[in-house]
Scaffold this motif. Structure first.
Motif, short mmCIF file in Angstrom:
data_model
loop_
_atom_site.label_atom_id
_atom_site.label_comp_id
_atom_site.label_asym_id
_atom_site.label_seq_id
_atom_site.Cartn_x
_atom_site.Cartn_y
_atom_site.Cartn_z
N GLN A 149 -0.52 9.63 -2.54
CA GLN A 149 -2.23 10.08 -2.71
C GLN A 149 -2.91 10.08 -1.46
OE1 GLN A 149 -0.11 7.79 -4.14
NE2 GLN A 149 -1.03 7.06 -6.09
N GLU A 173 -11.44 5.29 -3.90
CA GLU A 173 -11.13 4.80 -5.44
C GLU A 173 -11.96 3.81 -5.71
OE1 GLU A 173 -9.07 6.32 -7.55
OE2 GLU A 173 -9.22 7.91 -6.16
N PHE A 200 0.28 3.76 -2.74
CA PHE A 200 -0.64 4.84 -2.74
C PHE A 200 -0.44 5.72 -1.61
CE2 PHE A 200 -2.75 0.78 -4.04
CZ PHE A 200 -2.74 1.33 -5.68
N TRP A 249 0.84 -1.30 -0.15
CA TRP A 249 0.10 0.06 0.01
C TRP A 249 0.87 1.28 -0.10
CZ3 TRP A 249 -3.99 -2.33 -1.42
CH2 TRP A 249 -4.42 -3.57 -0.91
N LEU A 294 -4.63 6.76 -9.03
CA LEU A 294 -4.62 5.32 -8.94
C LEU A 294 -3.82 4.73 -9.90
CD1 LEU A 294 -6.02 2.78 -7.53
CD2 LEU A 294 -7.89 2.89 -9.36
N GLY A 327 -0.31 5.13 -8.87
CA GLY A 327 -0.01 4.13 -7.99
C GLY A 327 0.27 2.93 -8.30
#
Length: 711
Positions: A319, A381, A316, A313, A391, A394
């Protein structure tokens, strides 16, 4: 704790609806009841899934040496002695850490025995508790979907899952700190009343449990995070009332008794033997400010640990950070929850980065704070009907990383010291390379398709606009009916020119997010098998061979070091020669009890030459150093990847003349199996190895990993 959080949500909801009457009140009550049921269903399901995730393979791997051996042996001795005030490691006082996890494990050992599963049980349970608390806090703050995603992110972060499978204190600290800080954040959002007071009591109680887990850091860090947030976001008015007096009483009632009892029972005028000096000064102040423990790392040490540990993770992370700090400094008060989690990460990371003693698990308490913003962003998302630029970036970054990791797994040579494990490691290497590489390629293809269709949609939209203009000009020359039909056609065309991700539906972003998780899942499957293979420092095979033939009067010595897992598997303490290490304080604190057990080489040789049965565990490479005379050198009775077992009696009870009886064949096979699957021998004589069948394996070297595996 999670149930406590959600019960307070509904107590607040009940008060909000207290002024309603009639049908409105009935509808509000029905909605609240349905929401309670949804909470209970979610928590039950999450607990069941988490139990499988954290506990399924908990006991499949031998205890790691030194950490797991240390934190399993202390509660084993505590359970055996019944002394729950003074922790002991290999029979000597050990005050480096407080006893909460020791108490819990000792109780478990008394009920269910000592084994790998029971030793790791509480670590996995604390990990599950941290996930449930993270779910509850994220759901209260951002909604149900965000709660689920925050829980998934935390449970499937690489470092969090890895440490849930090991006997360490950091997981309990992380869970207790998470409970404290989540409770604090939810408390300050409430007005005066029982719910606020209850949440503040949870805050103080969890800090006390954190202190009982790993010392004063359990108080310092939550208070530092809370203070930084209040100061940065200007939440001074919301802080009152904080119920400080009641909280202090709760905190002291939980944390103070053991510290007071330990200080009273272990006080000494000499600071080298005094609990208070060693625990508070040496283990807190000197550990943080000096290099006394020799764990020096650069100031940036935790940055790569944080990124790597938060995979998959972390792809991301930027973001989620941008979403948490939306509006920047000027909007910090309106976005105060997002700032709270960011400051949580920053304060803890800076605190440990400034320390002169750094280890990878220290950074674990920030992971619940990372999981909530990441879960919030992923929930948004997941619900979207198009693939956002964030997205796409990422997923693209993760896919490139996974492809590089796959190439590294395929090309990485097995180090020489693990040469005997090559037959076991090789299949896993290709599994990792194939799965990671295949997943990365699929993700890259998905990103390319999304980008290509989005580009075509944009181009089509431009062409459609031009066509619409031309059609509008021509429409003036047509009759009114034709003009209306043309307008309807153009409207339908414009609808079809939406972004491709929106037209395709929610399955596109969901597929990409799920693909990231599925690609990385192979590392979780491989974690325990590979960790067991590469742990060459364990002595389980030696202990399994020795324990059945060991008698109460026999002595077991470890030469030149102290393998922490050996006493756990033997079920008894061992004597140590020419080594003190972290046992030094305990050795000095009670010289009358330790003088005969912690000795030098000269004293060991006297005991070795005595009439009693003596076993010695030492490094295989040190055998000639400790026994330089080839004629008097003892034969190897059992061995692990690093250590060998010898005895001053011929056979040492393994079927030799020294004692009647022998190890059963099934135990011989189990004791002689190395972590990598290669077979070693339980009895060595001269330059050959006596196999269970009675045949000899001609291997002139003492290094078994330099010889072919025995048949």
């Amino acid at each position: 704790m999670a149930l406590f959080f959600h019960q307070h949500e509904f107590s607040q909801a009940g008060r909000t609806g207290a002024g309603l009457t009639g049908a409105a009140m009935s509808a509000a009550a029905a909605a609240a009841s349905g929401e309670r049921r949804a909470w209970r269903r979610d928590l039950t399901l999450l607990a069941a899934l988490g139990a499988v995730w954290f506990f399924a393979v908990l006991g499949f791997r031998p205890l790691n040496n030194p950490d797991e051996g240390r934190y399993a042996e202390i509660p084993r001795e505590m359970a055996a002695s019944g002394d729950f005030v003074t922790p002991r490691l290999n029979g000597v006082k050990y005050f480096e850490k407080p006893p909460l996890l020791y108490w819990l494990s000792a109780a478990t050992f008394r009920v269910a025995g000592v084994n790998e599963f029971t030793a790791r049980f509480w670590n996995a349970l604390f990990a599950l508790g941290g996930v449930l608390a993270t779910y509850a806090a994220a759901r209260v703050l951002y909604g149900r979907r965000a709660g689920w995603w925050a829980a998934v992110v935390l449970a499937t972060s690489l470092l969090y899952f890895g440490l849930s499978q090991m006997v360490l204190l950091d997981m309990a600290l992380a869970a207790a700190m998470a409970g404290a800080l989540f409770a604090f954040l939810l408390a300050v959002r409430r007005r005066r009343g029982g719910a606020r007071a209850g949440l503040f009591m949870v805050f103080y109680a969890c800090m006390a449990l954190a202190v009982l887990t790993k010392g004063l850091v359990g108080l310092v860090l939550p208070c530092a995070v809370a203070f930084a947030w209040v100061a940065v976001c200007g939440q001074w008015r919301e802080l009152w009332p904080a119920h400080v007096l009641g909280g202090a009483a709760v905190f002291l009632a939980i944390a103070a008794p053991w510290h007071a009892l330990a200080a009273l029972e272990n006080c000494s005028p000499e600071k080298e033997r005094d609990f208070a000096w060693f625990y508070f000064v040496h283990e807190h102040f000197l550990r943080y400010t000096t290099r006394v423990h020799g764990r020096v790392q650069p100031w940036w040490f935790f940055a790569p640990v944080l990124i790597g540990g938060f995979l998959p993770w972390a792809a991301f992370g930027a973001q989620a950070l941008r979403r948490s700090l939306a509006g920047g400094w000027r909007a910090r008060r309106e976005n105060r929850e997002g700032w709270f989690f960011v400051l949580w990460v920053v304060v803890v990371a800076v605190f440990f980065s400034m320390s002169q003693s750094k280890l990878i698990p220290y950074i674990l308490p920030v992971f619940p704070a990372l999981a909530v913003p990441a879960g919030r962003w992923l929930a948004e998302e997941w619900a979207a009907r198009r693939v956002s630029p964030g997205l796409r970036r990422g997923v693209l970054g993760f896919a490139v990383f996974a492809l590089a990791l796959a190439a590294g797994a395929a090309a990485w040579p097995v180090p020489p010291k693990y040469a005997s494990l090559a037959p076991v490691v090789a299949p896993w290497r290709w599994v990792l390379a194939g799965w990671l590489g295949g997943g990365a390629v699929a993700l890259l293809a998905g990103v390319a398709v999304v980008a290509g269709n989005a580009g075509r949609s944009a181009a089509g939209a431009g062409a459609g606009g031009a066509a619409a203009g031309a059609a509008a000009g021509a429409a003036g020359k047509e009759n009114e009916k034709e003009n209306e039909n043309e307008n309807e056609t153009e409207e339908e065309k414009e609808d079809g020119k939406e972004d491709w991700g929106a037209a395709a539906g929610a399955w596109v972003p969901r597929g990409l997010i799920a693909g990231v998780g599925a690609t990385f899942a192979v590392l979780f499957v491989a974690f325990n098998p590979l960790a067991g293979c590469f742990d060459v420092r364990g002595t389980k095979s030696i202990a399994l061979a020795l324990a059945p033939v060991l008698r109460p009067g026999d002595e077991v010595f470890v030469l030149g070091e102290y393998p922490q897992d050996l006493p756990v598997y033997l079920g008894r303490t061992v004597n140590v020669v020419d080594y003190a290490g972290e046992l030094e304080f305990g050795i000095r604190a009670e010289p009358h009890r330790t003088a005969s057990r912690f000795i030098d080489g000269a004293a060991f040789r006297v005991r070795w030459g005595g009439p009693g049965v003596v076993y010695a565990v030492l490094r295989r490479r040190a055998l000639e150093e400790w026994f330089p005379d080839p004629a008097a050198r003892p034969g190897v009775l059992a061995e692990s990847a690093r250590f060998v077992l010898v005895s001053n009696q011929r056979g040492g009870g393994f079927g030799g003349a020294g004692r009647a009886g022998r190890l059963p064949d099934w135990d011989v096979g189990r004791a002689s199996r190395l972590p990598g699957g290669a077979q070693s021998a339980p009895h060595r004589s001269g330059g050959s190895i006596l196999l269970p069948s009675g045949k000899r394996d001609a291997c002139p070297t003492s290094r078994r990993d330099a010889c072919p595996a025995s048949p």
